[in-house]
Design a protein around this motif. Structure first.
Motif, PDB file in Angstrom:
ATOM      1  N   GLY A   1       5.740  28.508  -9.760  1.00 37.62           N
ATOM      2  CA  GLY A   1       4.573  28.131  -8.980  1.00 37.62           C
ATOM      3  C   GLY A   1       4.868  26.978  -8.042  1.00 37.62           C
ATOM      4  N   ALA A   2       5.573  25.969  -8.541  1.00 39.21           N
ATOM      5  CA  ALA A   2       5.941  24.824  -7.699  1.00 39.21           C
ATOM      6  C   ALA A   2       6.833  25.274  -6.545  1.00 39.21           C
ATOM      7  CB  ALA A   2       6.642  23.764  -8.540  1.00 39.21           C
ATOM      8  N   ALA A   3       7.716  26.240  -6.806  1.00 36.79           N
ATOM      9  CA  ALA A   3       8.604  26.751  -5.752  1.00 36.79           C
ATOM     10  C   ALA A   3       7.807  27.500  -4.696  1.00 36.79           C
ATOM     11  CB  ALA A   3       9.667  27.669  -6.358  1.00 36.79           C
ATOM     12  N   ARG A   4       6.800  28.268  -5.100  1.00 35.71           N
ATOM     13  CA  ARG A   4       5.946  28.977  -4.128  1.00 35.71           C
ATOM     14  C   ARG A   4       5.231  27.993  -3.225  1.00 35.71           C
ATOM     15  NH1 ARG A   4       4.760  32.422  -8.686  1.00 35.71           N
ATOM     16  NH2 ARG A   4       2.830  31.272  -9.101  1.00 35.71           N
ATOM     17  N   LEU A   5       4.739  26.898  -3.802  1.00 35.82           N
ATOM     18  CA  LEU A   5       4.051  25.895  -2.995  1.00 35.82           C
ATOM     19  C   LEU A   5       5.013  25.223  -2.029  1.00 35.82           C
ATOM     20  CD1 LEU A   5       1.297  24.425  -2.602  1.00 35.82           C
ATOM     21  CD2 LEU A   5       2.172  22.666  -4.150  1.00 35.82           C
ATOM     22  N   ALA A   6       6.207  24.892  -2.502  1.00 37.26           N
ATOM     23  CA  ALA A   6       7.196  24.203  -1.659  1.00 37.26           C
ATOM     24  C   ALA A   6       7.604  25.043  -0.463  1.00 37.26           C
ATOM     25  CB  ALA A   6       8.419  23.841  -2.498  1.00 37.26           C
ATOM     26  N   ALA A   7       7.475  26.368  -0.562  1.00 35.90           N
ATOM     27  CA  ALA A   7       7.886  27.256   0.531  1.00 35.90           C
ATOM     28  C   ALA A   7       6.837  27.370   1.632  1.00 35.90           C
ATOM     29  CB  ALA A   7       8.198  28.643  -0.031  1.00 35.90           C
ATOM     30  N   LEU A   8       5.637  26.843   1.412  1.00 36.45           N
ATOM     31  CA  LEU A   8       4.555  26.997   2.381  1.00 36.45           C
ATOM     32  C   LEU A   8       4.638  25.952   3.493  1.00 36.45           C
ATOM     33  CD1 LEU A   8       1.503  27.626   0.004  1.00 36.45           C
ATOM     34  CD2 LEU A   8       2.880  29.322   1.226  1.00 36.45           C
TER      35      LEU A   8
ATOM     36  N   TYR B   1       0.407  18.962 -11.523  1.00 37.19           N
ATOM     37  CA  TYR B   1       1.797  18.553 -11.276  1.00 37.19           C
ATOM     38  C   TYR B   1       2.603  18.542 -12.571  1.00 37.19           C
ATOM     39  CZ  TYR B   1       5.647  15.685  -9.460  1.00 37.19           C
ATOM     40  OH  TYR B   1       6.885  15.210  -9.082  1.00 37.19           O
ATOM     41  N   TRP B   2       1.929  18.256 -13.687  1.00 39.20           N
ATOM     42  CA  TRP B   2       2.637  18.099 -14.962  1.00 39.20           C
ATOM     43  C   TRP B   2       2.673  19.386 -15.777  1.00 39.20           C
ATOM     44  CZ3 TRP B   2       5.157  13.806 -14.597  1.00 39.20           C
ATOM     45  CH2 TRP B   2       4.610  12.740 -13.876  1.00 39.20           C
ATOM     46  N   LYS B   3       1.937  20.410 -15.365  1.00 42.92           N
ATOM     47  CA  LYS B   3       1.859  21.607 -16.203  1.00 42.92           C
ATOM     48  C   LYS B   3       1.975  22.898 -15.398  1.00 42.92           C
ATOM     49  CE  LYS B   3      -3.205  21.043 -16.242  1.00 42.92           C
ATOM     50  NZ  LYS B   3      -4.392  20.854 -17.094  1.00 42.92           N
ATOM     51  N   THR B   4       2.671  22.831 -14.279  1.00 45.03           N
ATOM     52  CA  THR B   4       2.866  24.015 -13.444  1.00 45.03           C
ATOM     53  C   THR B   4       4.253  24.610 -13.688  1.00 45.03           C
ATOM     54  OG1 THR B   4       1.360  23.254 -11.717  1.00 45.03           O
ATOM     55  CG2 THR B   4       3.049  24.835 -11.057  1.00 45.03           C
ATOM     56  N   PRO B   5       4.351  25.923 -13.875  1.00 41.30           N
ATOM     57  CA  PRO B   5       5.670  26.553 -14.014  1.00 41.30           C
ATOM     58  C   PRO B   5       6.522  26.328 -12.758  1.00 41.30           C
ATOM     59  CG  PRO B   5       3.910  28.081 -14.619  1.00 41.30           C
ATOM     60  CD  PRO B   5       3.248  26.888 -14.011  1.00 41.30           C
TER      61      PRO B   5
ATOM     62  N   LYS C   1      -4.506  26.432  -6.680  1.00 37.61           N
ATOM     63  CA  LYS C   1      -4.276  26.977  -8.025  1.00 37.61           C
ATOM     64  C   LYS C   1      -3.784  28.428  -7.961  1.00 37.61           C
ATOM     65  CE  LYS C   1      -7.548  25.684 -11.073  1.00 37.61           C
ATOM     66  NZ  LYS C   1      -8.889  25.306 -11.591  1.00 37.61           N
ATOM     67  N   GLN C   2      -4.225  29.177  -6.947  1.00 31.40           N
ATOM     68  CA  GLN C   2      -3.769  30.562  -6.803  1.00 31.40           C
ATOM     69  C   GLN C   2      -2.279  30.621  -6.471  1.00 31.40           C
ATOM     70  OE1 GLN C   2      -6.776  31.910  -3.888  1.00 31.40           O
ATOM     71  NE2 GLN C   2      -7.334  33.490  -5.377  1.00 31.40           N
ATOM     72  N   VAL C   3      -1.799  29.620  -5.750  1.00 31.54           N
ATOM     73  CA  VAL C   3      -0.367  29.553  -5.449  1.00 31.54           C
ATOM     74  C   VAL C   3       0.424  29.146  -6.697  1.00 31.54           C
ATOM     75  CG1 VAL C   3       1.413  28.370  -4.095  1.00 31.54           C
ATOM     76  CG2 VAL C   3      -0.740  29.042  -3.005  1.00 31.54           C
ATOM     77  N   LEU C   4      -0.108  28.214  -7.450  1.00 31.39           N
ATOM     78  CA  LEU C   4       0.633  27.633  -8.572  1.00 31.39           C
ATOM     79  C   LEU C   4       0.651  28.515  -9.809  1.00 31.39           C
ATOM     80  CD1 LEU C   4      -0.648  23.935  -8.346  1.00 31.39           C
ATOM     81  CD2 LEU C   4       1.516  24.844  -7.476  1.00 31.39           C
TER      82      LEU C   4
END
Length: 275
Positions: free
Chosen positions: A251-258, A244-248, A195-198
């Motif tokens: 945030g999703a891009a930050r997670l994808a970069a990990l 998954y349905w309510k993340t900006p 959640k801190q990433v998203l």
């Protein structure tokens, strides 16, 4: 010859008998068993959308993530409770069984201890039930609603509800007096690092112990573990959550970069007895 099932007819509430390829009731209602081994017991008037329940994408993601045993500590805790609180013959119902990960674990624990087990699972999601039936052919699985359980009164010794709708009236109806109800909810800091990433300002889950009419509290069991989630598993963890349905998009891009993430998984198992 038909074998007596844990399920009852969703149309007339008569007992269902299980034959090789179908379930039948004394009033002539018939329900075909799909090739994967599940049955559809959701009447049209209980179906509020074309494809109710979790969709195939979420189901696939959760199945792949759980199959990596990241949540094995929760499964093991549920198995220990099932073994501690049931006898030699036990009827189990998993309401909101999903892909059958916890259902199969409990079945293996009980049968491995020499118990005689009759086990059924229901879920609104057809893709989920399909996977559960393939995971555990020894069980009975149905597409059905927790608010209209196709199970007879006082038929169940152990009822599991893991992150699924809380249909208390139906749970009281199907559990035998003295039966065990295991209710799994996320703790305050469950998946906190995710959640801190998203989110820029994540908030903890609300935790509360609520007494329910017809049930007595036995205990609340904490299950806390730290997961080293590999990069290839992070998309599955993300997609199996409501986030998954309510993340900006940011945030999703930050997670994808990990490449990976250390995440705490925190659960609470509320253990109740049916009065």
């Amino acid at each position: 010859m038909a074998l007596l099932s844990l399920f009852r007819c969703p149309l007339c509430a008569s007992p269902l008998g299980r034959e090789a390829h179908r379930y039948t009731c004394p009033n002539g209602h018939c329900f075909d068993i799909a090739k994967e081994g599940y049955v559809h017991l959701l009447p049209a008037n209980q179906k509020h959308s074309k494809s109710p329940g979790d969709d195939k994408g979420m189901v696939t993601a959760r199945n792949q993530f759980l199959s990596r045993d990241y949540y094995a500590p929760l499964r093991e805790a549920l198995c220990a409770l099932a073994l501690e609180h049931t006898g030699g013959q036990v009827s189990v119902l998993d309401s909101g069984c999903g892909e059958g990960y916890y259902t199969a674990g409990i079945h293996a624990a009980l049968t491995g201890a020499g118990r005689q087990v009759a086990l059924a699972g229901i879920d609104l999601s057809k893709p989920s039930v399909r996977l559960a039936a393939k995971r555990l052919p020894q069980g009975e699985f149905a597409v059905a609603s927790a608010y209209h359980l196709p199970v007879a009164d006082q038929r169940v010794d152990l009822l599991l509800n893991c992150f699924s709708p809380l249909a208390l009236e139906e749970f009281r109806r199907v559990l035998r007096p003295g039966g065990l109800f295991l209710y799994v909810v996320p703790a305050a800091k469950h998946l906190w690092e995710l959640k801190q990433v998203l989110y820029d300002k994540p908030y903890p889950n609300q935790e509360q112990d609520i007494p329910y009419e017809g049930f007595s509290y036995v205990s609340v069991i904490p299950v806390d573990t730290t997961m080293e989630v590999a990069g290839e598993d992070l998309p599955n963890l993300f997609q199996m959550t409501p986030y998954y349905w309510k993340t900006p998009k940011e945030g999703a891009a930050r997670l994808a970069a990990l490449d990976g993430l250390k995440v705490q998984a925190s659960f609470r198992i509320h253990v109740f007895r049916r009065d």
